[in-house]
Scaffold this motif. Structure first.
Motif, PDB file in Angstrom:
ATOM      1  N   LEU C 161     -47.123 -38.743  25.636  1.00 39.37           N
ATOM      2  CA  LEU C 161     -48.409 -38.192  26.381  1.00 39.37           C
ATOM      3  C   LEU C 161     -49.295 -37.256  26.314  1.00 39.37           C
ATOM      4  N   VAL C 162     -48.841 -36.258  26.606  1.00 45.09           N
ATOM      5  CA  VAL C 162     -49.600 -35.424  26.888  1.00 45.09           C
ATOM      6  C   VAL C 162     -50.133 -35.210  25.338  1.00 45.09           C
ATOM      7  N   SER C 163     -49.847 -34.744  24.098  1.00 49.30           N
ATOM      8  CA  SER C 163     -49.871 -34.732  22.943  1.00 49.30           C
ATOM      9  C   SER C 163     -51.037 -35.559  22.582  1.00 49.30           C
ATOM     10  N   LEU C 164     -50.268 -36.757  23.152  1.00 52.96           N
ATOM     11  CA  LEU C 164     -52.072 -37.869  22.398  1.00 52.96           C
ATOM     12  C   LEU C 164     -52.953 -36.922  23.017  1.00 52.96           C
ATOM     13  N   LEU C 165     -53.095 -37.082  23.932  1.00 53.10           N
ATOM     14  CA  LEU C 165     -54.364 -37.045  25.402  1.00 53.10           C
ATOM     15  C   LEU C 165     -55.010 -36.317  24.452  1.00 53.10           C
ATOM     16  N   VAL C 166     -54.036 -34.280  24.666  1.00 53.32           N
ATOM     17  CA  VAL C 166     -54.755 -33.018  24.102  1.00 53.32           C
ATOM     18  C   VAL C 166     -55.031 -32.587  22.655  1.00 53.32           C
ATOM     19  N   LEU C 167     -53.894 -33.181  21.468  1.00 55.89           N
ATOM     20  CA  LEU C 167     -54.603 -32.997  20.493  1.00 55.89           C
ATOM     21  C   LEU C 167     -55.717 -33.492  19.830  1.00 55.89           C
ATOM     22  N   PRO C 168     -56.136 -34.567  20.142  1.00 57.41           N
ATOM     23  CA  PRO C 168     -58.331 -35.062  19.815  1.00 57.41           C
ATOM     24  C   PRO C 168     -59.029 -34.107  20.100  1.00 57.41           C
ATOM     25  N   LEU C 169     -58.506 -32.963  21.438  1.00 58.73           N
ATOM     26  CA  LEU C 169     -59.670 -32.894  22.067  1.00 58.73           C
ATOM     27  C   LEU C 169     -59.561 -31.292  21.656  1.00 58.73           C
ATOM     28  N   TYR C 170     -58.692 -31.018  21.158  1.00 61.01           N
ATOM     29  CA  TYR C 170     -58.174 -29.439  19.839  1.00 61.01           C
ATOM     30  C   TYR C 170     -59.366 -29.467  19.035  1.00 61.01           C
ATOM     31  N   ILE C 171     -59.323 -30.283  18.276  1.00 58.14           N
ATOM     32  CA  ILE C 171     -59.461 -30.228  16.569  1.00 58.14           C
ATOM     33  C   ILE C 171     -60.959 -30.212  16.382  1.00 58.14           C
ATOM     34  N   PRO C 172     -61.604 -29.674  17.796  1.00 60.63           N
ATOM     35  CA  PRO C 172     -63.512 -28.530  17.605  1.00 60.63           C
ATOM     36  C   PRO C 172     -62.313 -26.913  17.373  1.00 60.63           C
TER      37      PRO C 172
END
Lengths: 65, 258, 221
Positions: C161-172
């Motif tokens: 779950l944490v990867s699904l939540l956090v990875l999109p926020l890491y894109i910038p």
């Protein structure tokens, strides 16, 4: 008529996008309505059980007095 | 049990609105479809494929609109701690995810005949894909807890955090624009779309927004019913030896109270 | 400030004693990076072309790998509950734990990155910018990741779950981090990208501790 469906040669793209959109919106609506109906039915069942239970208890308490 | 007394106000308020809203939505979408498919001119560059725009743009609008709505609900849940705000955000997510996916699919179906490719890693397409990921993350988080209240609250916090992404989606087109056309609907100097195309576009956007509110009301009712069922099960009144359980006050059933 | 150093010292001591965390993160980073030549072939110019992106993606994944544990153990053994009750504000506690997380995972990654850059045949022009970009980027990864780590406390399947939540926020961070290195490799100035990364870091530093503390309070309710 067939001219209308062919959409200047782009018919397959246009009709599939309209089709996908229609299916998605209808499925979402139907799934919501079905869930709503199921939840209502379950809630009604629970409330009838509760109602009969309460009546039985009231009768019992009346007998006791 | 009385924690959910407030939401019954929601039911009283929405019950008379719902049929009108549903009717207006149906009319708007039907009229929009008529103008989009029959009574609108073809684009001199894009030919008939411009008709996909009448789905693509409203879907993109709904995808963003729903996310902003979720973020606002998240903010309201943070400030006023009203359970209805969490429920609204939770009910919005599947609708927003559906429209975001539709935006990507119709965009793809438009891109193939026009640009000769199903997908380009253009800023706006990519941001829309990220938006879809944010929706999926939200839905996964909200459903990952045994206690739905905890899930909704965590989801509201996530929606607020992810809302940082929405302005990036909106303005990213100015940062990197490659194959995609520049934003032509929302521009400071007014819309550049031909007036004959504005009518079906406006009808479809209004129709989709109406559809959102209809489904939102239904989904909030569904959530309220499910919470009620859960509260009843947890109350212990269905144990045979629970004679002293708190008497249950009926009349909050979302559908029977109409 | 006392509370901050106390938390930081405690978490660092725990990490030292258990030891394995930093080593595992670096090992994961190296192994992941090593997989790419197998995937795209050993040609030096292709590897050099994709090196900055590969290093950034692997660093992102490695930093994410250890996120779940930032609050999980403290949540399970009840330490977190005591920390919320302590006079030290929860935001400071969060900041201390995030800094500890960065020192044990981000910093080793920065040290390991040039090694992988050499192995991927990256031009030496990019090395300094890669290090600066990672110095600016990895703390932001820890800060943003902490929100995800706090949100998933008590959830089923927290790790995925944490990867699904956090990875999109890491894109910038990925975009500007890799972009900075690429600009440097093309002989251009990477100042703009690095400045944006600095802005992201400052924004994250200012905003995320509050979001994380809020999420922790929710988990404690």
């Amino acid at each position: 008529m067939s001219e209308f469906f062919s959409m200047g040669g782009y018919g397959s793209y246009i009709w599939s996008s309209y089709g996908v959109t229609a299916i998605a919106m209808i499925v979402l609506l139907l799934a919501t309505l079905r869930g709503l109906r199921n939840s209502r039915r379950e809630l009604d069942q629970l409330e009838t059980v509760l109602h009969t239970k309460r009546q039985r208890r009231n009768r019992k308490s009346r007998k006791a007095t | 049990m009385h924690r959910f007394a407030k939401p019954s106000v929601f039911l009283k308020l929405t019950a008379p609105i719902l049929p009108w809203l549903a009717g207006a939505t149906a009319i708007l979408i039907a009229a929009g479809l008529y103008f989009a498919l029959f009574a609108s001119p073809i684009d001199y560059q894009q030919g008939d494929t411009v008709r996909i725009m009448y789905l693509h743009v409203p879907s993109a609008w709904m995808g963003l609109f729903c996310y902003v709505g979720m973020a606002i609900c998240g903010a309201m849940s943070l400030i006023w701690k009203h359970p209805l705000a969490d429920i609204c955000a939770r009910a919005t997510a599947p609708i927003g995810a559906t429209f975001t996916a539709l935006c990507l699919i119709t965009g793809s179906l438009w891109g193939e005949p026009m640009w000769g490719t199903w997908w380009v890693w253009d800023a706006r397409l990519t941001s829309m894909l990220i938006l879809l990921f944010l929706y999926l993350g939200y839905i996964a988080l909200v459903n990952a807890f045994d206690d739905p209240d905890r899930g909704s609250k965590a989801g509201s916090a996530l929606a607020l955090v992810g809302a940082v992404n929405v302005p990036i989606v909106k303005f990213s087109v100015d940062w990197w624009n490659t194959l995609h056309q520049p934003a032509s609907i929302v521009r400071m100097d007014g819309p550049a779309v031909d007036p004959s195309m504005q009518l079906p576009l406006a009808l479809m956007i209004l129709g989709f927004t109406g559809y959102y509110f209809v489904v939102l009301i239904l989904r909030v009712r569904l959530e309220l019913n499910e919470r009620r069922i859960r509260a009843l099960h947890l109350s212990g009144m269905f144990d045979d030896n629970a004679q002293d359980a708190e008497p249950y006050d009926p009349g909050h059933n979302a559908e029977t109270s109409q | 400030m006392n509370g901050f150093t106390a938390i930081l010292r405690r978490d660092l001591q725990l990490a030292m004693r258990q030891g394995a965390d930093s080593v595992m993160v670096v090992a994961f980073f190296i192994v992941t990076t090593t997989l790419f030549p197998f995937g795209v072939g050993p040609e030096a110019n292709i590897l050099a072309r994709i090196a900055s992106g590969v290093i950034w993606v692997s660093a992102l994944l490695a930093a994410m790998l250890s996120l779940e544990r930032v609050f999980q153990t403290d949540y399970e053994d009840g330490t977190l509950e005591l920390l919320t009750l302590s006079p030290v504000s929860l935001e400071v506690v969060v900041l201390g734990k995030v800094v500890a997380h960065w020192l044990t995972t981000g910093l080793p990654l920065i040290v390991a990155a040039p090694l992988m850059a050499v192995m991927l045949n990256m031009d030496t022009d990019g090395f300094v910018v890669l290090m600066i970009a990672m110095l600016l980027g990895t703390p932001a990864l820890s800060l943003i990741g902490a929100i995800g780590a706090a949100l998933i406390l008590g959830a089923r399947r927290g790790g995925v779950l944490v990867s699904l939540l956090v990875l999109p926020l890491y894109i910038p961070i990925l975009i500007f981090g890799a972009g900075a290195v690429e600009a440097a490799l093309l002989g251009m100035s990477a100042t703009a990208q690095l400045q944006i990364m600095g802005a992201i870091l400052l924004l994250a530093l200012a905003a995320t501790p509050f979001a994380t503390a809020h999420a922790l309070r929710q988990a404690m309710e």
